[in-house]
Design a protein around this motif. Structure first.
Motif, PDB file in Angstrom:
ATOM      1  N   VAL A  34      11.166  30.965   5.979  1.00 43.68           N
ATOM      2  CA  VAL A  34      10.231  29.845   5.823  1.00 43.68           C
ATOM      3  C   VAL A  34      10.967  28.512   5.947  1.00 43.68           C
ATOM      4  O   VAL A  34      10.499  27.592   6.630  1.00 43.68           O
ATOM      5  CB  VAL A  34       9.478  29.933   4.471  1.00 43.68           C
ATOM      6  N   TRP A  37      11.944  27.869   9.574  1.00 44.54           N
ATOM      7  CA  TRP A  37      10.766  27.485  10.349  1.00 44.54           C
ATOM      8  C   TRP A  37      10.371  26.043  10.029  1.00 44.54           C
ATOM      9  O   TRP A  37      10.118  25.238  10.916  1.00 44.54           O
ATOM     10  CB  TRP A  37       9.611  28.435  10.037  1.00 44.54           C
ATOM     11  N   ALA A  38      10.349  25.717   8.719  1.00 45.74           N
ATOM     12  CA  ALA A  38       9.939  24.371   8.296  1.00 45.74           C
ATOM     13  C   ALA A  38      10.939  23.319   8.771  1.00 45.74           C
ATOM     14  O   ALA A  38      10.544  22.207   9.141  1.00 45.74           O
ATOM     15  CB  ALA A  38       9.797  24.318   6.778  1.00 45.74           C
ATOM     16  N   ASN A  47       8.090  17.268   4.341  1.00 49.02           N
ATOM     17  CA  ASN A  47       7.709  18.618   4.741  1.00 49.02           C
ATOM     18  C   ASN A  47       7.640  19.497   3.489  1.00 49.02           C
ATOM     19  O   ASN A  47       8.663  19.930   2.962  1.00 49.02           O
ATOM     20  CB  ASN A  47       8.738  19.144   5.745  1.00 49.02           C
ATOM     21  N   ASP A  49       6.638  22.592   2.998  1.00 51.54           N
ATOM     22  CA  ASP A  49       7.177  23.954   3.132  1.00 51.54           C
ATOM     23  C   ASP A  49       8.695  23.951   2.996  1.00 51.54           C
ATOM     24  O   ASP A  49       9.272  24.818   2.355  1.00 51.54           O
ATOM     25  CB  ASP A  49       6.791  24.563   4.486  1.00 51.54           C
ATOM     26  N   TYR A  50       9.324  22.959   3.613  1.00 53.32           N
ATOM     27  CA  TYR A  50      10.783  22.862   3.563  1.00 53.32           C
ATOM     28  C   TYR A  50      11.255  22.555   2.138  1.00 53.32           C
ATOM     29  O   TYR A  50      12.136  23.231   1.608  1.00 53.32           O
ATOM     30  CB  TYR A  50      11.281  21.778   4.522  1.00 53.32           C
ATOM     31  N   TYR A  52       9.629  22.896  -0.792  1.00 48.78           N
ATOM     32  CA  TYR A  52       9.335  23.988  -1.718  1.00 48.78           C
ATOM     33  C   TYR A  52      10.285  25.163  -1.453  1.00 48.78           C
ATOM     34  O   TYR A  52      10.794  25.793  -2.385  1.00 48.78           O
ATOM     35  CB  TYR A  52       7.889  24.467  -1.586  1.00 48.78           C
ATOM     36  N   GLY A  53      10.515  25.474  -0.180  1.00 51.81           N
ATOM     37  CA  GLY A  53      11.390  26.593   0.179  1.00 51.81           C
ATOM     38  C   GLY A  53      12.803  26.396  -0.341  1.00 51.81           C
ATOM     39  O   GLY A  53      13.423  27.323  -0.866  1.00 51.81           O
TER      40      GLY A  53
END
Length: 160
Positions: A34, A37-38, A47, A49-50, A52-53
């Motif tokens: 993830v 990808w982010a 971002n 997703d980035y 949080y990941g």
């Protein structure tokens, strides 16, 4: 290694190992995917997703370190192999009675396996410390936050 041994049952050690393997083999690779990808989506500062990941990856890495240390410090004790089953040691299931004859059954397990709601108390808990080495009929005083309480050992069982 810590000053006090971290006793644990074979089943408890297997649970720690399973959690470690799950985090390392499934959770962490999924988060890495993830984050990769982010990161390819451009601006990382906004971002979600980035961000949080990365946060989740730090949490997983911290948990992996804690589990690794617990497993390294663990001393696996099989309660079935206790040489003296007439006394309370690690892995014993003990029935105790207080002054009012209220009975309670507890199993002495590793501190990492403790679950007071199911009667599994940690080796380092006040009750377990007081019961160590006791035989049926022995009276033991336990110092609890609410004060001192005397318990009589009524029965001792070990797994077959």
């Amino acid at each position: 290694m810590s000053a006090h041994p971290n006793y644990i049952s074979p089943e408890g050690f297997a649970r720690l190992r399973a959690e470690y393997d799950h985090l390392l083999g499934i959770e962490r690779p999924r988060i890495v995917e993830v984050v990769s990808w982010a990161a390819g989506n451009g601006d990382r500062s906004e971002n979600g997703d980035y961000l949080y990941g990365r946060k989740r990856m730090r949490e997983i890495d911290g948990q992996l370190r804690r589990l690794s240390k617990k497993m390294k410090d663990a001393k696996v004790i099989d309660p079935r192999a206790q040489p003296d089953k007439s006394r309370v040691y690690f892995g014993a299931t003990v029935t105790i009675a207080d002054e009012d004859d209220h009975r309670r059954t507890v199993t002495i397990v590793g501190n990492d396996e403790a679950d007071a709601g199911t009667g599994r108390i940690g080796w380092g808990s006040p009750i377990a410390r007081a019961l160590r080495g006791a035989a049926v009929g022995d009276l033991r005083r336990v110092v609890l936050p609410a004060g001192e309480k005397d318990y009589e050992v009524m029965a001792i069982l070990y797994p077959a």
